[in-house]
Design an enzyme around this catalytic site. Structure first.
Site, PDB file in Angstrom:
ATOM      1  CG  PHE A  28      36.896  34.625  37.475  1.00  0.00           C
ATOM      2  CD1 PHE A  28      37.781  33.728  38.059  1.00  0.00           C
ATOM      3  CD2 PHE A  28      36.784  35.900  38.010  1.00  0.00           C
ATOM      4  CE1 PHE A  28      38.544  34.103  39.152  1.00  0.00           C
ATOM      5  CE2 PHE A  28      37.536  36.273  39.107  1.00  0.00           C
ATOM      6  CZ  PHE A  28      38.416  35.375  39.678  1.00  0.00           C
ATOM      7  CG  ASN A  68      40.416  40.112  37.919  1.00  0.00           C
ATOM      8  OD1 ASN A  68      41.557  39.745  38.194  1.00  0.00           O
ATOM      9  ND2 ASN A  68      39.344  39.601  38.500  1.00  0.00           N
ATOM     10  N   PRO A  69      42.974  39.945  34.800  1.00  0.00           N
ATOM     11  CG  PRO A  69      45.266  40.170  34.343  1.00  0.00           C
ATOM     12  CD  PRO A  69      44.126  40.811  35.096  1.00  0.00           C
TER      13      PRO A  69
END
Length: 281
Positions: free
Chosen positions: A88, A184-185
């Site tokens: 990510f 920050n899932p």
């Protein structure tokens, strides 16, 4: 006339026509990347030094390949990170989440605060905290082996304790000893797939994006993990979508052992992250 600046103007229009959100910025960043200069030095590139590879990377960006995948780097607070397929790409809005966490830790009367970063991805959050809170003991966990290839590169030589595993079962050896849990899932609802920007939908790993029908499945699990890890008075900080403002604090209820649950805005004044304190028995 400077040839490169003229080409940057053309590239900006091409990227704008392709729907790229920040066409001028990206056109300049890619020009600087290809020519090995800083953005502020583009005017110094001689016409004879113009590199035609510039149009190759512009074509890739037109297809909405992330800028960071093309350059292989992402900037986060004071860090330059290596990123690419499988991990990510850290976003600017997460910087305000980390800023709040840093202030919270510094305000604690703890000599060596212990911090846990769940779903660390590129390692951006953990590395920023380790850098900006020098006496902290930072631990991070990531499940994806593809992401960990990048995490390990970024954390090489750092003092972060990096582990591979499930965020919901991580760090059993630290139960009740942690001062701050941050994450920050994934939080995008599965029903929103078609509305996600192509840079994220087509290039970021799905594991880092989607979490159930309402997007809150993993956050619900992290609530229990955070409660397990934190000491009484310890704090959890968790990012969420701006459309989930007001929903996440209700996950951290008094009945489940929390106090002071609240939402916080990002720099655009949109609800971006929630915090809560583990209640003292």
């Amino acid at each position: 006339m400077n040839l490169l600046l003229a080409e940057v103007a053309q590239a900006t229009q091409r990227l704008a026509d392709a729907g790229v959100p920040s066409p001028r910025n990206d056109a300049e960043e890619l020009a600087a990347f290809v020519h090995g200069v800083k953005r502020g030095e583009l005017h110094s590139v001689k016409n004879s030094d113009f590199d035609a590879r510039y149009w190759e990377v512009i074509a890739r960006r037109e297809q909405r390949e992330p800028l960071q995948h093309i350059t292989g780097r992402a900037f986060f607070r004071y860090l330059e990170l290596q990123v690419g397929p499988g991990v990510f790409v850290p976003r600017p809005e997460t910087e305000s989440v980390v800023g709040w966490a840093i202030d919270a830790v510094r305000a604690m009367d703890v000599v060596e605060p212990r911090i846990v970063d769940l779903c660390t991805g590129s390692g951006a959050i953990a590395l920023a905290l380790a850098q900006e809170v020098p006496r902290s003991r930072v631990h991070a966990v990531e499940l994806s082996e593809d992401a960990l290839r990048w995490t390990r590169k970024n954390m090489e030589g750092s003092r972060v304790d990096l582990r591979q595993g499930d965020a919901l079962d991580a760090f059993r050896d630290l139960d009740g000893q942690v001062d701050l849990v941050i994450s920050n899932p994934p939080y995008i609802p599965l029903t929103e797939w078609e509305y996600v920007a192509p840079e994220a939908r087509d290039y970021d790993p799905e594991l880092a994006l989607f979490s159930g029908e309402d997007g809150l499945d993993l956050i619900r699990g992290i609530e229990r993990t955070a409660h397990r890890l934190l000491r009484p008075g310890g704090v959890v900080v968790i990012e969420h979508a701006d459309t989930q403002g007001g929903q996440v604090p209700w996950i951290f209820t008094e009945e489940r052992g929390w106090a002071d649950a609240a939402d916080h805005p990002d720099l655009n004044n949109r609800p971006r992250f929630a915090t809560a304190r583990r209640a003292t028995p």
